[in-house]
Design an enzyme around this catalytic site. Structure first.
Site, PDB file in Angstrom:
ATOM      1  N   PHE A 232     -39.341  41.920 -22.980  1.00  0.00           N
ATOM      2  CA  PHE A 232     -38.851  41.269 -21.763  1.00  0.00           C
ATOM      3  C   PHE A 232     -38.545  39.792 -21.996  1.00  0.00           C
TER       4      PHE A 232
ATOM      5  N   LEU B  59     -45.261  31.411 -21.787  1.00  0.00           N
ATOM      6  CA  LEU B  59     -45.525  30.870 -20.446  1.00  0.00           C
ATOM      7  C   LEU B  59     -44.469  29.837 -20.032  1.00  0.00           C
TER       8      LEU B  59
ATOM      9  N   ARG C 248     -20.314  31.690  -4.731  1.00  0.00           N
ATOM     10  CA  ARG C 248     -21.031  31.093  -5.864  1.00  0.00           C
ATOM     11  C   ARG C 248     -20.232  31.389  -7.134  1.00  0.00           C
TER      12      ARG C 248
ATOM     13  N   TYR D 158     -25.937  33.562 -20.362  1.00  0.00           N
ATOM     14  CA  TYR D 158     -27.041  34.515 -20.170  1.00  0.00           C
ATOM     15  C   TYR D 158     -26.542  35.949 -20.337  1.00  0.00           C
TER      16      TYR D 158
ATOM     17  N   ASN E 154     -41.910  30.442 -18.284  1.00  0.00           N
ATOM     18  CA  ASN E 154     -41.547  30.698 -16.875  1.00  0.00           C
ATOM     19  C   ASN E 154     -42.615  31.538 -16.166  1.00  0.00           C
TER      20      ASN E 154
ATOM     21  N   ASN F 159     -32.712  34.033  -6.827  1.00  0.00           N
ATOM     22  CA  ASN F 159     -32.271  35.377  -6.456  1.00  0.00           C
ATOM     23  C   ASN F 159     -32.436  35.594  -4.957  1.00  0.00           C
TER      24      ASN F 159
ATOM     25  N   ASP G 271     -44.200  31.042 -28.808  1.00  0.00           N
ATOM     26  CA  ASP G 271     -42.763  31.040 -28.524  1.00  0.00           C
ATOM     27  C   ASP G 271     -42.098  31.918 -29.587  1.00  0.00           C
TER      28      ASP G 271
ATOM     29  N   LYS H 274     -33.681  33.603 -17.919  1.00  0.00           N
ATOM     30  CA  LYS H 274     -32.838  34.502 -17.109  1.00  0.00           C
ATOM     31  C   LYS H 274     -32.049  33.828 -15.992  1.00  0.00           C
TER      32      LYS H 274
ATOM     33  N   LYS I 131     -27.250  39.197 -23.279  1.00  0.00           N
ATOM     34  CA  LYS I 131     -27.607  40.619 -23.083  1.00  0.00           C
ATOM     35  C   LYS I 131     -26.612  41.521 -23.811  1.00  0.00           C
TER      36      LYS I 131
ATOM     37  N   ASN J 257     -30.533  45.030  -9.533  1.00  0.00           N
ATOM     38  CA  ASN J 257     -31.180  43.847  -8.946  1.00  0.00           C
ATOM     39  C   ASN J 257     -32.644  44.134  -8.619  1.00  0.00           C
TER      40      ASN J 257
ATOM     41  N   SER K 194     -29.237  44.317 -18.621  1.00  0.00           N
ATOM     42  CA  SER K 194     -28.860  43.976 -17.249  1.00  0.00           C
ATOM     43  C   SER K 194     -27.490  44.554 -16.915  1.00  0.00           C
TER      44      SER K 194
HETATM   45  P1  NAD Z   1     -39.508  36.209 -16.092  1.00  0.00           P
HETATM   46  O1  NAD Z   1     -38.971  34.869 -16.395  1.00  0.00           O
HETATM   47  O2  NAD Z   1     -40.403  36.371 -14.925  1.00  0.00           O
HETATM   48  O3  NAD Z   1     -40.257  36.814 -17.378  1.00  0.00           O
HETATM   49  C1  NAD Z   1     -39.868  36.508 -18.684  1.00  0.00           C
HETATM   50  C2  NAD Z   1     -41.123  36.060 -19.421  1.00  0.00           C
HETATM   51  O4  NAD Z   1     -40.771  35.786 -20.780  1.00  0.00           O
HETATM   52  C3  NAD Z   1     -41.729  34.785 -18.843  1.00  0.00           C
HETATM   53  O5  NAD Z   1     -43.098  34.984 -18.582  1.00  0.00           O
HETATM   54  C4  NAD Z   1     -41.494  33.736 -19.920  1.00  0.00           C
HETATM   55  O6  NAD Z   1     -42.549  32.789 -19.951  1.00  0.00           O
HETATM   56  C5  NAD Z   1     -41.425  34.591 -21.174  1.00  0.00           C
HETATM   57  N1  NAD Z   1     -40.613  34.024 -22.266  1.00  0.00           N
HETATM   58  C6  NAD Z   1     -39.348  33.555 -22.188  1.00  0.00           C
HETATM   59  N2  NAD Z   1     -38.942  33.143 -23.395  1.00  0.00           N
HETATM   60  C7  NAD Z   1     -39.960  33.364 -24.263  1.00  0.00           C
HETATM   61  C8  NAD Z   1     -40.139  33.170 -25.661  1.00  0.00           C
HETATM   62  N3  NAD Z   1     -39.193  32.614 -26.427  1.00  0.00           N
HETATM   63  N4  NAD Z   1     -41.318  33.543 -26.236  1.00  0.00           N
HETATM   64  C9  NAD Z   1     -42.291  34.100 -25.483  1.00  0.00           C
HETATM   65  N5  NAD Z   1     -42.195  34.291 -24.149  1.00  0.00           N
HETATM   66  C10 NAD Z   1     -41.031  33.934 -23.551  1.00  0.00           C
HETATM   67  O7  NAD Z   1     -38.239  37.191 -15.986  1.00  0.00           O
HETATM   68  P2  NAD Z   1     -38.181  38.704 -15.474  1.00  0.00           P
HETATM   69  O8  NAD Z   1     -37.449  38.722 -14.191  1.00  0.00           O
HETATM   70  O9  NAD Z   1     -39.508  39.351 -15.574  1.00  0.00           O
HETATM   71  O10 NAD Z   1     -37.197  39.309 -16.567  1.00  0.00           O
HETATM   72  C11 NAD Z   1     -37.685  40.028 -17.671  1.00  0.00           C
HETATM   73  C12 NAD Z   1     -36.508  40.483 -18.512  1.00  0.00           C
HETATM   74  O11 NAD Z   1     -35.653  41.277 -17.718  1.00  0.00           O
HETATM   75  C13 NAD Z   1     -35.650  39.347 -19.056  1.00  0.00           C
HETATM   76  O12 NAD Z   1     -35.211  39.708 -20.350  1.00  0.00           O
HETATM   77  C14 NAD Z   1     -34.476  39.307 -18.101  1.00  0.00           C
HETATM   78  O13 NAD Z   1     -33.334  38.788 -18.711  1.00  0.00           O
HETATM   79  C15 NAD Z   1     -34.321  40.792 -17.789  1.00  0.00           C
HETATM   80  N6  NAD Z   1     -33.666  41.056 -16.512  1.00  0.00           N
HETATM   81  C16 NAD Z   1     -34.164  40.505 -15.372  1.00  0.00           C
HETATM   82  C17 NAD Z   1     -33.535  40.758 -14.157  1.00  0.00           C
HETATM   83  C18 NAD Z   1     -34.036  40.131 -12.888  1.00  0.00           C
HETATM   84  O14 NAD Z   1     -33.268  40.050 -11.924  1.00  0.00           O
HETATM   85  N7  NAD Z   1     -35.284  39.695 -12.801  1.00  0.00           N
HETATM   86  C19 NAD Z   1     -32.408  41.596 -14.118  1.00  0.00           C
HETATM   87  C20 NAD Z   1     -31.925  42.154 -15.306  1.00  0.00           C
HETATM   88  C21 NAD Z   1     -32.573  41.874 -16.508  1.00  0.00           C
HETATM   89  C1  WQD Z   2     -27.534  38.696  -5.169  1.00  0.00           C
HETATM   90  C2  WQD Z   2     -26.478  38.426  -4.116  1.00  0.00           C
HETATM   91  C3  WQD Z   2     -25.423  36.272  -4.312  1.00  0.00           C
HETATM   92  C4  WQD Z   2     -28.884  33.832  -3.306  1.00  0.00           C
HETATM   93  C5  WQD Z   2     -28.527  38.228 -11.003  1.00  0.00           C
HETATM   94  C6  WQD Z   2     -27.966  38.125 -12.386  1.00  0.00           C
HETATM   95  C7  WQD Z   2     -27.947  39.486 -13.018  1.00  0.00           C
HETATM   96  C8  WQD Z   2     -29.330  40.112 -12.942  1.00  0.00           C
HETATM   97  C9  WQD Z   2     -29.823  40.172 -11.546  1.00  0.00           C
HETATM   98  C10 WQD Z   2     -30.569  39.331 -14.806  1.00  0.00           C
HETATM   99  C11 WQD Z   2     -25.257  37.745  -4.696  1.00  0.00           C
HETATM  100  C12 WQD Z   2     -26.187  36.404  -3.011  1.00  0.00           C
HETATM  101  C13 WQD Z   2     -28.073  34.921  -3.563  1.00  0.00           C
HETATM  102  C14 WQD Z   2     -28.636  33.036  -2.147  1.00  0.00           C
HETATM  103  C15 WQD Z   2     -26.808  34.499  -1.583  1.00  0.00           C
HETATM  104  N1  WQD Z   2     -30.293  39.306 -13.608  1.00  0.00           N
HETATM  105  N2  WQD Z   2     -27.061  35.250  -2.730  1.00  0.00           N
HETATM  106  N3  WQD Z   2     -27.613  33.435  -1.321  1.00  0.00           N
HETATM  107  O1  WQD Z   2     -26.360  37.396  -8.978  1.00  0.00           O
HETATM  108  O2  WQD Z   2     -26.487  39.840  -8.268  1.00  0.00           O
HETATM  109  O3  WQD Z   2     -27.678  39.079 -10.248  1.00  0.00           O
HETATM  110  O4  WQD Z   2     -29.818  38.835 -11.004  1.00  0.00           O
HETATM  111  O5  WQD Z   2     -30.058  40.000 -15.657  1.00  0.00           O
HETATM  112  O6  WQD Z   2     -27.553  39.304 -14.331  1.00  0.00           O
HETATM  113  O7  WQD Z   2     -26.655  37.609 -12.305  1.00  0.00           O
HETATM  114  O8  WQD Z   2     -28.528  38.380  -8.082  1.00  0.00           O
HETATM  115  O9  WQD Z   2     -30.208  37.775  -6.399  1.00  0.00           O
HETATM  116  O10 WQD Z   2     -28.836  35.936  -7.479  1.00  0.00           O
HETATM  117  O11 WQD Z   2     -27.739  37.496  -5.901  1.00  0.00           O
HETATM  118  O12 WQD Z   2     -25.889  34.796  -0.829  1.00  0.00           O
HETATM  119  O13 WQD Z   2     -29.295  32.030  -1.873  1.00  0.00           O
HETATM  120  O14 WQD Z   2     -27.042  37.510  -3.165  1.00  0.00           O
HETATM  121  O15 WQD Z   2     -24.212  35.621  -4.114  1.00  0.00           O
HETATM  122  O16 WQD Z   2     -24.156  38.268  -4.038  1.00  0.00           O
HETATM  123  P1  WQD Z   2     -27.131  38.635  -8.861  1.00  0.00           P
HETATM  124  P2  WQD Z   2     -28.914  37.337  -6.971  1.00  0.00           P
END
Ligand code: NAD
Ligand code: WQD
Length: 342
Positions: free
Chosen positions: A85, A37, A299, A154, A39, A203, A62, A89, A158, A183, A129
């Site tokens: 998961f 929990l 950014r 980060y 995040n 995001n 954890d 992140k 991955k 995304n 990712s």
């Molecule tokens: P999220 O933060 O909503 O979910 C991750 C969950 O993992 C959270 O509930 C957090 O409390 C839990 N957690 C983190 N570290 C922990 C630990 N050490 N032990 C137990 N629980 C733990 O994130 P999400 O967006 O659901 O992402 C899920 C996965 O997908 C992550 O691995 C993230 O890197 C990957 N991912 C996310 C995105 C995205 O844009 N959301 C994109 C690509 C990859």
């Molecule tokens: C999308 C676009 C920003 C916010 C991230 C991680 C990637 C993956 C997915 C986990 C970009 C622009 C954003 C704002 C903006 N996550 N933006 N104003 O950066 O493509 O990917 O999430 O694995 O690893 O890097 O996603 O949603 O942050 O941005 O202009 O206030 O929106 O510059 O071009 P990103 P994002």
């Protein structure tokens, strides 16, 4: 399908984990979650129960703490597979606190693999990712593109995570799949669950909905001088429920013994690049709310453009995304309104 039907979802209270639990249950799996929990909030489990009629247990531990899982492992001996998961992140935060990211994301993965070895759990699906491709020129990017330098700790967790999994499964009686999300955005159609991070949204889509609802006065478009058609960055936005279903298909693929290699990877995206300005426009159209935005600086760490080739997931996993960008933005907006109760 194998006799075992119980799936361990780490990070099951988080954004993608909670949506995946819904899809797994609706496809006949039993599920439990392991989530510290850090995040998320356990309340999300009520939303899952309302949607599916199933009560889901979360073990609040954890995973990065060595052996923290041992007591649970003895209580849950019949696990068919793991969907991992749990990770931190936030890209920018990982630059500031790299050790926290390596400890949590790499340490957590190592403990999950130890658990799999201890309990002889054969199959793993890993959350990866598009960030593993770094600043690739090879668009739409395919799974066999090389890992390029990525701009954050980060991203490196991955890349390293995938290498660790490959090494582990080379000598383990089991199979693994790494799903590389582009995304993810949007919410379950019921809007009983959605993206509800404890940390501030960074995001694009949640920033947009927070601006529309008035939680932020305005938002910034990060860079309008990129070599893209309108100068803003291009990304491949994919509905979280389409991502969720890919996990169910990937797990079934492994449980049915259809994968011959010990490790494989699949891209999950829409194969369509959309610019930040196009997304803002589409949001204004579907919500009817004008967005107050400023054209700001780039950014740090952002790349100009990335979108996926997803032929492999379609051909091998039989995966087909069914929701559009409008569906992503509509559900994200409905979720924001219901969270903010207007
Ligand atoms: P999220 O933060 O909503 O979910 C991750 C969950 O993992 C959270 O509930 C957090 O409390 C839990 N957690 C983190 N570290 C922990 C630990 N050490 N032990 C137990 N629980 C733990 O994130 P999400 O967006 O659901 O992402 C899920 C996965 O997908 C992550 O691995 C993230 O890197 C990957 N991912 C996310 C995105 C995205 O844009 N959301 C994109 C690509 C990859
Ligand atoms: C999308 C676009 C920003 C916010 C991230 C991680 C990637 C993956 C997915 C986990 C970009 C622009 C954003 C704002 C903006 N996550 N933006 N104003 O950066 O493509 O990917 O999430 O694995 O690893 O890097 O996603 O949603 O942050 O941005 O202009 O206030 O929106 O510059 O071009 P990103 P994002």
């Amino acid at each position: 399908m194998s006799k075992r039907n119980k799936v361990m979802v780490t990070g099951g209270c988080g954004y993608i984990g909670s949506h995946t639990i819904v899809d797994l249950i609706q496809n006949g799996f039993d599920v439990f979650s392991v989530d510290s929990l850090i995040n998320s909030k356990e309340e999300v489990l009520k939303g899952i129960e309302e949607i599916t009629g199933k009560k889901i247990e979360n073990y609040k531990i954890d995973l990065s703490v060595p052996g923290s899982w041992k007591a649970i492992a003895d209580r849950e001996p019949e696990i068919a597979g793991v969907i991992h998961f749990a990770a931190l992140k936030a890209v920018g935060e990982s630059v500031k606190f790299p050790l926290d990211y390596y400890k949590n994301n790499i340490g957590g993965l190592l403990e999950v693999l130890e658990w799999m070895k201890y309990s002889k759990i054969p199959d793993l699906i890993f959350s990866s990712s598009c960030t593993v491709y770094g600043n690739t020129n090879d668009l739409p990017v395919k799974e066999d593109a090389e890992f390029r330098p990525t701009s954050s700790p980060y991203g490196r967790t991955k890349q390293m995570g995938e290498l660790i999994i490959q090494d582990f499964f080379a000598g383990f009686e089991g199979k693994s799949i790494s799903l590389r999300y582009f995304n993810p955005a949007g919410a379950h159609e019921s809007v009983l669950i959605g993206e509800a991070p404890s940390n501030p949204a960074l995001n694009l889509v949640p920033v947009l909905t927070e601006t529309a609802i008035g939680k932020r006065k305005s938002m910034t478009v990060f860079g309008t001088d990129y070599p893209t058609p309108d100068g803003s960055c291009v990304r491949d936005y994919i509905h979280v429920m389409d991502i969720a279903h890919a996990h169910t298909l990937a797990l079934r693929h492994l449980l049915d013994g259809k994968q011959h290699s010990s490790f494989d990877t699949y891209n999950l995206g829409m194969e369509k690049g959309m610019s930040v300005l196009e997304v803002i426009n589409a949001f204004e159209r579907v919500s009817g709310i004008p967005i107050d935005f400023i054209r700001g600086e780039r950014r740090p760490g952002d790349i100009a453009e990335i979108y996926a080739n997803t032929r492999k997931a379609k051909d091998i996993l039989n995966w087909m995304p069914t929701r559009s960008l409008d569906d992503i933005l509509k559900t994200a907006w409905e979720w924001e309104k219901q969270r903010s109760k207007i």
